[in-house]
Motif scaffolding. Structure first.
Motif, short mmCIF file in Angstrom:
data_model
loop_
_atom_site.label_atom_id
_atom_site.label_comp_id
_atom_site.label_asym_id
_atom_site.label_seq_id
_atom_site.Cartn_x
_atom_site.Cartn_y
_atom_site.Cartn_z
N UNK A 10 9.60 17.42 7.66
CA UNK A 10 9.71 16.40 6.61
C UNK A 10 8.36 15.73 6.40
N UNK A 11 7.86 15.74 5.18
CA UNK A 11 6.63 15.03 4.81
C UNK A 11 6.94 14.16 3.61
N UNK A 12 6.75 12.86 3.75
CA UNK A 12 7.06 11.93 2.67
C UNK A 12 5.92 10.93 2.51
N UNK A 13 5.84 10.38 1.31
CA UNK A 13 4.87 9.33 1.02
C UNK A 13 5.64 8.14 0.47
N UNK A 14 5.49 6.99 1.15
CA UNK A 14 6.20 5.78 0.74
C UNK A 14 5.25 4.80 0.10
N UNK A 15 5.72 4.14 -0.94
CA UNK A 15 4.97 3.05 -1.55
C UNK A 15 5.65 1.74 -1.15
N UNK A 16 5.02 0.62 -1.46
CA UNK A 16 5.57 -0.68 -1.09
C UNK A 16 6.99 -0.85 -1.62
N UNK A 17 7.88 -1.33 -0.74
CA UNK A 17 9.28 -1.54 -1.13
C UNK A 17 10.18 -0.37 -0.78
N UNK A 26 0.81 -1.22 0.00
CA UNK A 26 0.00 0.00 0.00
C UNK A 26 0.84 1.27 0.00
N UNK A 27 0.31 2.31 0.62
CA UNK A 27 0.98 3.62 0.67
C UNK A 27 0.98 4.12 2.10
N UNK A 28 2.12 4.70 2.51
CA UNK A 28 2.28 5.24 3.86
C UNK A 28 2.67 6.71 3.76
N UNK A 29 2.00 7.55 4.54
CA UNK A 29 2.35 8.97 4.61
C UNK A 29 3.05 9.23 5.94
#
Length: 303
Positions: A197-204, A188-191
């Protein structure tokens, strides 16, 4: 002669002729006489005639019967009052209470949240959350490290001292140790929001803030290493590696002549202390010895 003595005798009509003459010459004689004259015209107000005994007895029995007819429900009122108070205490204390879950040294547990989301806690970690309205406010506080499998639903927030991780439905790992904040997204996606610092991570993908330094990279892991009884490190100071070793095994580590700021890349297993110690010490030319059952000293090998 005492004025009070004369007044008392005058009211009782007991004054002698000499005393009457003396009393009539007092300054307040006219005032006292006016009071007596007014009292002569006073009449008692009308009053209720007392009933005969038989009528009184009938009224008394009637009131007694009425009282008995209304007494039966008082015990039930008391029971109802106790029930209301008990339910009030239950809902205010138990239903609204904060749930705290903690792990001990070397302990890992899995916690199921009210929406069937799962949280796997690493050693010496804790989560805290409220059950009430969980579906509308899925927020928990984390200290330590945990692997989350979040059920679909409203926004899910993991609050730490170093930042907030926000998701809807996904799998991710959050590590929140002293000067060490790390998030791995496995599905999924993690904010992530940490200070500015503001980041959005995707799987992996993974994000790390270590000793104030920010980095972002990719990972091929399908689950966090610690969930399969391993601890892995990449450019982590030796002092933090030793602290993790203490968390997984019930031991106390002291060091001699070692630079604890030295960076370490590698790992150790959680089910064999001897192999774990060799995995850390051998690559760094270090050695160790037991001081007691749960105490170890690690030192540098001299050539």
């Amino acid at each position: 002669m005492d004025n009070e003595y004369l007044l008392k005798k005058w009211l009782n009509n007991e004054l002698t002729d000499t005393e009457k003459e003396l009393f009539s010459k007092q300054n307040d004689f006219a005032f006292n006489q006016k009071i007596i004259d007014s009292a002569k015209h006073f009449k008692a107000s009308s009053h209720t005639t007392i009933k005969d005994f038989e009528a009184f007895r009938k009224d008394y029995n009637k009131q007694k019967t009425l009282k008995l007819n209304t007494e039966w429900y008082k015990p039930y009122l008391r029971i109802a009052a106790i029930l209301v108070i008990t339910l009030g205490v239950y809902f205010s204390f138990f239903y609204n209470q904060t749930i705290n879950v903690k792990t001990q040294i070397g302990q890992k547990i899995t916690v199921e949240l009210p929406d069937y989301s799962q949280v796997e806690l690493n050693a010496l970690s804790s989560i805290k959350y409220k059950e009430k309205n969980w579906d509308k406010n899925r927020t928990l506080n984390l200290i330590g490290e945990a692997y989350f499998k979040v059920a679909k639903g409203k926004t899910f927030d993991v609050v730490t001292t170093d930042g907030i991780v926000t998701v809807v439905g996904t799998e991710f790992n959050v590590k929140n140790r002293e000067n060490y904040f790390e998030v791995h997204c496995f599905e999924g996606i993690v904010k992530i929001k940490s200070d500015t610092i503001i980041r959005q991570l995707i799987a992996g993908n993974m994000l790390k803030i270590y000793k104030g330094q920010f980095s972002q990279s990719q990972t091929s892991l399908l689950v966090p290493d610690w969930s399969v009884n391993k601890s892995s490190f990449e450019n982590i100071e030796l002092n933090d590696v030793f602290m993790e070793l203490e968390r997984q095994y019930n031991i106390q580590i002291t060091t001699e002549n070692i630079n604890l700021n030295r960076l370490f890349t590698g790992g150790f297993i959680h089910d064999n202390l001897k192999n774990a110690l060799l995995s850390i010490t051998k690559p760094l030319d270090l050695s160790y010895k037991w001081l007691s059952k749960n105490s170890i000293v690690i030192y540098e090998v001299k050539n």
